[in-house]
Design a protein around this motif. Structure first.
Motif, PDB file in Angstrom:
ATOM      1  N   VAL A  49     -46.750 118.682 -23.548  1.00  0.00           N
ATOM      2  CA  VAL A  49     -46.353 119.743 -24.493  1.00  0.00           C
ATOM      3  C   VAL A  49     -47.313 119.751 -25.678  1.00  0.00           C
ATOM      4  CG1 VAL A  49     -43.869 119.817 -23.925  1.00  0.00           C
ATOM      5  CG2 VAL A  49     -44.713 118.126 -25.563  1.00  0.00           C
ATOM      6  N   GLN A  87     -42.299 125.758 -23.857  1.00  0.00           N
ATOM      7  CA  GLN A  87     -42.299 124.403 -24.410  1.00  0.00           C
ATOM      8  C   GLN A  87     -40.904 123.790 -24.395  1.00  0.00           C
ATOM      9  OE1 GLN A  87     -45.418 122.738 -26.147  1.00  0.00           O
ATOM     10  NE2 GLN A  87     -45.609 123.868 -24.242  1.00  0.00           N
ATOM     11  N   LYS A  88     -40.789 122.677 -23.686  1.00  0.00           N
ATOM     12  CA  LYS A  88     -39.560 121.900 -23.750  1.00  0.00           C
ATOM     13  C   LYS A  88     -39.450 121.297 -25.151  1.00  0.00           C
ATOM     14  CE  LYS A  88     -37.126 118.277 -21.259  1.00  0.00           C
ATOM     15  NZ  LYS A  88     -37.190 117.304 -20.173  1.00  0.00           N
ATOM     16  N   ASN A  93     -34.190 122.284 -23.457  1.00  0.00           N
ATOM     17  CA  ASN A  93     -35.240 123.022 -22.758  1.00  0.00           C
ATOM     18  C   ASN A  93     -34.896 124.515 -22.692  1.00  0.00           C
ATOM     19  OD1 ASN A  93     -37.594 123.508 -21.340  1.00  0.00           O
ATOM     20  ND2 ASN A  93     -36.965 122.465 -19.473  1.00  0.00           N
ATOM     21  N   GLN A  97     -39.284 125.143 -19.628  1.00  0.00           N
ATOM     22  CA  GLN A  97     -40.551 124.594 -19.131  1.00  0.00           C
ATOM     23  C   GLN A  97     -40.241 123.728 -17.918  1.00  0.00           C
ATOM     24  OE1 GLN A  97     -42.844 122.154 -21.872  1.00  0.00           O
ATOM     25  NE2 GLN A  97     -44.546 121.935 -20.420  1.00  0.00           N
ATOM     26  N   LEU A 102     -49.252 120.766 -19.819  1.00  0.00           N
ATOM     27  CA  LEU A 102     -49.422 121.982 -20.612  1.00  0.00           C
ATOM     28  C   LEU A 102     -50.154 123.075 -19.837  1.00  0.00           C
ATOM     29  CD1 LEU A 102     -49.005 122.769 -23.823  1.00  0.00           C
ATOM     30  CD2 LEU A 102     -51.447 123.175 -23.517  1.00  0.00           C
TER      31      LEU A 102
END
Ligand code: AMP
Ligand code: ZN
Length: 114
Positions: A49, A87-88, A93, A97, A102
């Motif tokens: 991330v 993005q978590k 979440n 994601q 990434l």
């Protein structure tokens, strides 16, 4: 990173439809496209991330973002495109994601609704 599907794609251990690659990142077709054209831009370096970025990754991400517009014709995105980075979070979440390496979704090839 072991057991990371995108690291395996980058190493060639899992097949993908590669449309671009250089020393920093690759672009391949998303296996489950959410638009007529749906690519994933994936740095060769594994980090899950944005929160895991190190100083040198700022340059890496800048390079990816500045390269994408030069590929518009090659990728069939002359009419525009949308970039998405799910993005978590630290505690949940909400953005869903799915792959913890990434990646930047590149969507286009048709009129996209919000
Ligand atoms: P995200 O939910 O942002 O983590 O997105 C992960 C994306 O990876 C999804 O759009 C999936 O369809 C895509 N995906 C998962 N496995 C593969 C694969 N083997 N090849 C290409 N795309 C994949
Ligand atoms: Zn990975």
């Amino acid at each position: 990173m072991q057991d990371c599907i995108f690291c395996k794609i980058i190493k060639g251990e899992i097949p993908s439809k590669l449309v671009y690659e250089d020393e920093d990142f690759v672009i391949f077709n998303d296996i489950n496209p959410k638009a007529k054209l749906h690519y994933l831009a994936v740095p060769r370096k594994h980090f899950a991330v944005l929160a895991e970025m190190e100083k040198q990754d700022e340059f890496l991400l800048g390079r990816i973002l500045s390269k994408i517009p030069t590929l518009q014709q090659k990728l069939g995105l002359e009419n525009g495109y949308r970039l998405i980075v799910n993005q978590k979070g630290e505690c949940g979440n909400d953005a869903c994601q799915e792959v913890m390496h990434l990646h930047i979704h590149i969507l286009g090839g048709e009129k996209l609704s919000m």
